[in-house]
Structure formats: structure tokens, C-alpha cells
Design an enzyme around this catalytic site. Sequence first.
Site, PDB file in Angstrom:
ATOM      1  CB  ALA A  30      -0.921  -0.002   1.211  1.00  0.00           C
ATOM      2  N   GLY A  31       2.133   1.126   0.250  1.00  0.00           N
ATOM      3  CA  GLY A  31       2.980   2.312   0.424  1.00  0.00           C
ATOM      4  C   GLY A  31       3.225   3.063  -0.877  1.00  0.00           C
TER       5      GLY A  31
ATOM      6  NE  ARG B 171      13.053   4.681   1.577  1.00  0.00           N
ATOM      7  CZ  ARG B 171      13.301   3.599   2.315  1.00  0.00           C
ATOM      8  NH1 ARG B 171      14.537   3.233   2.559  1.00  0.00           N
ATOM      9  NH2 ARG B 171      12.310   2.863   2.788  1.00  0.00           N
TER      10      ARG B 171
ATOM     11  N   GLY C 154       1.351   3.223   7.671  1.00  0.00           N
ATOM     12  CA  GLY C 154       2.465   2.402   8.148  1.00  0.00           C
ATOM     13  C   GLY C 154       2.196   0.908   8.012  1.00  0.00           C
TER      14      GLY C 154
ATOM     15  NE  ARG D 230       7.033  -1.138 -33.836  1.00  0.00           N
ATOM     16  CZ  ARG D 230       6.378  -0.206 -34.528  1.00  0.00           C
ATOM     17  NH1 ARG D 230       6.807   0.160 -35.736  1.00  0.00           N
ATOM     18  NH2 ARG D 230       5.327   0.376 -34.028  1.00  0.00           N
TER      19      ARG D 230
ATOM     20  CB  SER E 100      15.333  -3.486 -54.472  1.00  0.00           C
ATOM     21  OG  SER E 100      15.901  -4.738 -54.211  1.00  0.00           O
TER      22      SER E 100
HETATM   23  C1  UD1 Z   1      10.265  -1.739   6.572  1.00  0.00           C
HETATM   24  C2  UD1 Z   1      10.473  -2.039   8.067  1.00  0.00           C
HETATM   25  C3  UD1 Z   1      11.984  -2.037   8.340  1.00  0.00           C
HETATM   26  C4  UD1 Z   1      12.656  -3.059   7.446  1.00  0.00           C
HETATM   27  C5  UD1 Z   1      12.331  -2.828   5.969  1.00  0.00           C
HETATM   28  C6  UD1 Z   1      12.807  -3.999   5.147  1.00  0.00           C
HETATM   29  C7  UD1 Z   1       8.578  -1.074   9.272  1.00  0.00           C
HETATM   30  C8  UD1 Z   1       8.114   0.021  10.153  1.00  0.00           C
HETATM   31  N1  UD1 Z   1       9.847  -1.010   8.872  1.00  0.00           N
HETATM   32  O1  UD1 Z   1      10.788  -0.450   6.344  1.00  0.00           O
HETATM   33  O2  UD1 Z   1      12.213  -2.369   9.706  1.00  0.00           O
HETATM   34  O3  UD1 Z   1      14.066  -3.022   7.658  1.00  0.00           O
HETATM   35  O4  UD1 Z   1      10.907  -2.728   5.767  1.00  0.00           O
HETATM   36  O5  UD1 Z   1      12.634  -3.765   3.779  1.00  0.00           O
HETATM   37  O6  UD1 Z   1       7.839  -1.989   9.009  1.00  0.00           O
HETATM   38  N2  UD1 Z   1       3.422  -0.479   3.179  1.00  0.00           N
HETATM   39  C9  UD1 Z   1       2.049  -0.576   3.313  1.00  0.00           C
HETATM   40  N3  UD1 Z   1       1.385   0.405   3.969  1.00  0.00           N
HETATM   41  C10 UD1 Z   1       2.027   1.471   4.520  1.00  0.00           C
HETATM   42  C11 UD1 Z   1       3.425   1.555   4.395  1.00  0.00           C
HETATM   43  C12 UD1 Z   1       4.089   0.561   3.725  1.00  0.00           C
HETATM   44  O7  UD1 Z   1       1.444  -1.520   2.821  1.00  0.00           O
HETATM   45  O8  UD1 Z   1       1.342   2.312   5.108  1.00  0.00           O
HETATM   46  C13 UD1 Z   1       4.126  -1.521   2.420  1.00  0.00           C
HETATM   47  C14 UD1 Z   1       4.949  -0.953   1.283  1.00  0.00           C
HETATM   48  O9  UD1 Z   1       4.189  -0.921   0.095  1.00  0.00           O
HETATM   49  C15 UD1 Z   1       6.113  -1.941   1.182  1.00  0.00           C
HETATM   50  C16 UD1 Z   1       6.235  -2.491   2.594  1.00  0.00           C
HETATM   51  O10 UD1 Z   1       5.044  -2.178   3.266  1.00  0.00           O
HETATM   52  O11 UD1 Z   1       5.858  -3.000   0.298  1.00  0.00           O
HETATM   53  C17 UD1 Z   1       7.401  -1.903   3.344  1.00  0.00           C
HETATM   54  O12 UD1 Z   1       7.261  -0.502   3.344  1.00  0.00           O
HETATM   55  P1  UD1 Z   1       8.514   0.447   3.187  1.00  0.00           P
HETATM   56  O13 UD1 Z   1       8.038   1.829   3.178  1.00  0.00           O
HETATM   57  O14 UD1 Z   1       9.399  -0.017   2.107  1.00  0.00           O
HETATM   58  O15 UD1 Z   1       9.173   0.155   4.609  1.00  0.00           O
HETATM   59  P2  UD1 Z   1      10.654   0.398   4.965  1.00  0.00           P
HETATM   60  O16 UD1 Z   1      10.829   1.808   5.342  1.00  0.00           O
HETATM   61  O17 UD1 Z   1      11.544  -0.172   3.930  1.00  0.00           O
HETATM   62 MG    MG Z   2      11.208  -1.183   1.983  1.00  0.00          MG
END
Ligand code: UD1
Ligand code: MG
Length: 433
Positions: free
Chosen positions: A13-14, A18, A84, A311, A381
Site C-alpha cells: 500500500a505504500g 524513495r 504504516g 514489433r 527492391s
Molecule cells: C520496513 C520495516 C523495516 C525493514 C524494511 C525492510 C517497518 C516500520 N519497517 O521499512 O524495519 O528493515 O521494511 O525492507 O515496518 N506499506 C504498506 N502500507 C504502509 C506503508 C508501507 O502496505 O502504510 C508496504 C509498502 O508498500 C512496502 C512495505 O510495506 O511494500 C514496506 O514498506 P517500506 O516503506 O518499504 O518500509 P521500509 O521503510 O523499507
Molecule cells: Mg522497503
Amino acid sequence: MNKNKISIVILAAGKGSRMKSPKAKVLHTICGKEMLYYIIKTSREISDDVSVVVAHQKDTVIELMSSYFDDINFVVQDTDNFPGTGGAIKNISVKNEKVLVLNGDMPLVTASSLEGFLESKSDIVMSIFDLQNPDGYGRVIIKDGHVEKIVEQKDASIAELNVTTVNAGIYAFSKQILDRYIPQLNNNNAQKEYYLTDVISMARADGLNITPLLVDEERFKGVNSKKDLSDAEVIMQERIKTYLMESGVIMQLPSTIYIEEGVTFEGECIVENGCRITGNSKIINSHIKAHSVIEDSIVKNSDVGPLAHIRPSSLLEDTHVGNFVEIKKSTLKGVKAGHLSYIGDATVGEGTNIGAGVITCNYDGIKKYETIIGKNVFIGSDSQLVAPVTIEDNVMIAAGTTVTSGKIESGSLAISRTKLRTIENFYHKFFKK
Ligand code: UD1
Ligand code: MG
């Protein structure tokens, strides 16, 4: 593997800020398929109960993933109120007693590398690895041999930042643990997010044991930036090509070849250096010569290239396509097109020879039109076939002809040329020599 013992929840969901991209992180592609596709595919190998948590660009994520898989539960996260990784797990309902939590940004995880999580009897298993550069990862704080907590980089003290044991982000929890601790999570941290990782310190405070499982970096590394994306693609390419070579495909200088996930090969095939084969292309008993590109097409009993471009939606069968030939959305069966041609929106029959420089003029600036070429046609050709045009069987088109008449009847010669003039002695007069 018994598929029914574990439920899988994939967090997707994130935003992935980055990645510095308008596109949701899990939709970035590796070898032609979205990152999320790979982790769902792996999950389906070990479980019949797979949930994917979505929010950011959820409609696109659901639409794309539903085009590959028809039995996934999509769960929408309330990211406004519960952002989160902990918020992501909040509304999950699973069928099994054990739940494996995976991240959508881990395309390189394989089913066999997850066995340790499935076999453990522990209430909580979490993945760790040691990194020379732990930047960006949650640090795993271990005291007296026990995992105490996970500290996110943004919340870490200087001493904690120096810890090189990090959380790889994959966990196996018993359902009971999630039911007990997820409702207790809070967002008192630097990112004001609900961290799934806080379950670890809460469980530890209650005296529970957390089993750390050492995983390898290559498979468990998260993709968080475009550099990570390209590194992951190199590894995935290696896997795809190794598998294909082991299945019998001959590759010359494989490190220079790019082949996407959906491409299949049958029979004896040779792929020379520098080729790119994409989409759902199917190569059967064929030779793809150096630096050719084949996109979403079928090539059977044929040879292509060097330096040819096939293609999407083309079908080549018993055909020779040589250098600098571009073919688009066309069917060529038993055809020779040796050099420097463009064949688009065409159907070409058996025994037909397409001379150097032949062009199907398929576009008038508004619409695309079709060209139909029959059997045993000889196209001289530098001829242009202005579509829509039909050339019946057994026709000869003289070199340099522009065919505009819509239909050339079987047995005829088509020729359009200005009469050749020669002016004697002109060269000597002009150059004065
Ligand atoms: C997360 C971990 C971190 C770990 C790392 C490994 C947490 C708080 N931190 O950090 O300890 O070292 O993964 O890769 O868990 N996502 C959601 N909903 C949200 C936020 C994120 O579904 O609200 C999903 C993202 O799409 C992603 C995954 O969770 O697939 C991890 O999120 P990301 O933001 O990459 O977490 P990190 O900061 O890498
Ligand atoms: Mg990550």
C-alpha cells in the site's frame, strides 16, 4: 509443500517515496513484470490464501494484478488514519493459524527461501541479515541472544544506527499474536506511522520468544530506489537466462542478452549476443541473430537478424528476416525479407520474396491500413506498397515501383517507373576530366 497451512499477507500500500516516481513502488517493473507480480507468484506457490494490502494507486494495482491472478484477496488500507506497515495489517482476516507477512517490494524472494518461516513452530519468526551498509533498514537490537526490538532508522540513536543486523521485513506470526498486538500499536514515532515492527518489542516485553531467521541479502533485499530496481533486474535476468539455458536454449554472451519473464522457448533455439526479447514472445526452433529485438511476437522455424526489429503481434513462420528489417503486427509465413524493409499491418504468403528497401506505407497520418500479399510474389527492391493494398498470388512488382492501385491481380507485373534517359559524355563535361 502443503499449500493450506499458512496464509500470506503482502504489504503493497505504500507510496515508496524513495523511488522518486509518480508510479507506486510495487508497480515498477523488473524484466517486464511489476515487482508485485513476482512476490504474488511466489506466494501462490506456497499458499491458497493470499491477501494483498493496497492503498496508493489501488485501482491500477488491483487491475494489473487481477490480469495475472484470479484468486487474490485485495484489502484496502486506511492510510489516512492508520498509515504504516502496522496499519496495513489492521483489517486483515486470514484463514489459517499462521500468517506470513511479505513486502511487495521484494521481488527476488523464492518459495524455497521461505521454508524456514513455514517450518518454525515459534509464535514469531522474523527475518534478519547483516549488511555492511544498513542504511534505510530497521535495526534489530539483540540482547543476551534475544531479539528485543526493531528500531527504525528515523527513530534510532547514534549507537543503534551503528548496528548492522537489520530487519529484512518478512515475518511469520501466529494469528493469535496479530489479534493481540495489532490493536495495541501506536504511532508515537518519528514518522507518525503504525509500525508492524513494534509487535516485536511488545511481545518481548510480555516474555515471548522471537526467533530470528538469517536470510540471504540477494533474495530478501527490498527495492527502495531506482538503483535497487536495476540491481534487482540484473539478478532476475540472471535467473531467467540460467533457467532457459538449463532448459536447452543456446545463448552467446548471455550477459549481453535481455529476456523478459513472459518469454518462452521451444525446440532448438539460438539467441546471439545483444538481443532483447520481451513480452509474451514465443520462440520455437529459431535462430535470433545478434542485436535483434523481438517484442510480444511468435517466431517459429525462422531466423531473424542480425539487427532486426520484430514489433508486437507479429507471427513469423518458416521465414527469413535479415538485417535492418522492421516488422510490426504482421504475419509472414514462408517469406524472405533479407534487408532494409518495413512491413507493418501486413499478411504475407508462402514463397514471397521482399526485396531490399520495400516499405508498406500503412499510415496516412490519420489511420492505419492493411497490406495483403499472396503467395510466390516477387517484390523488387525499393518498392512502396501504399495501403490498403492487396497483391494476389504469383505477382511480380518491378524494382522501384509505387503500388497505389488497391489490387494487383494474379499473374501480373506491376511497374511504375519514369523512363531511363542517358546523356552521353555528360560526366566528362561536368567534371571537366
Ligand atoms: C520496513 C520495516 C523495516 C525493514 C524494511 C525492510 C517497518 C516500520 N519497517 O521499512 O524495519 O528493515 O521494511 O525492507 O515496518 N506499506 C504498506 N502500507 C504502509 C506503508 C508501507 O502496505 O502504510 C508496504 C509498502 O508498500 C512496502 C512495505 O510495506 O511494500 C514496506 O514498506 P517500506 O516503506 O518499504 O518500509 P521500509 O521503510 O523499507
Ligand atoms: Mg522497503
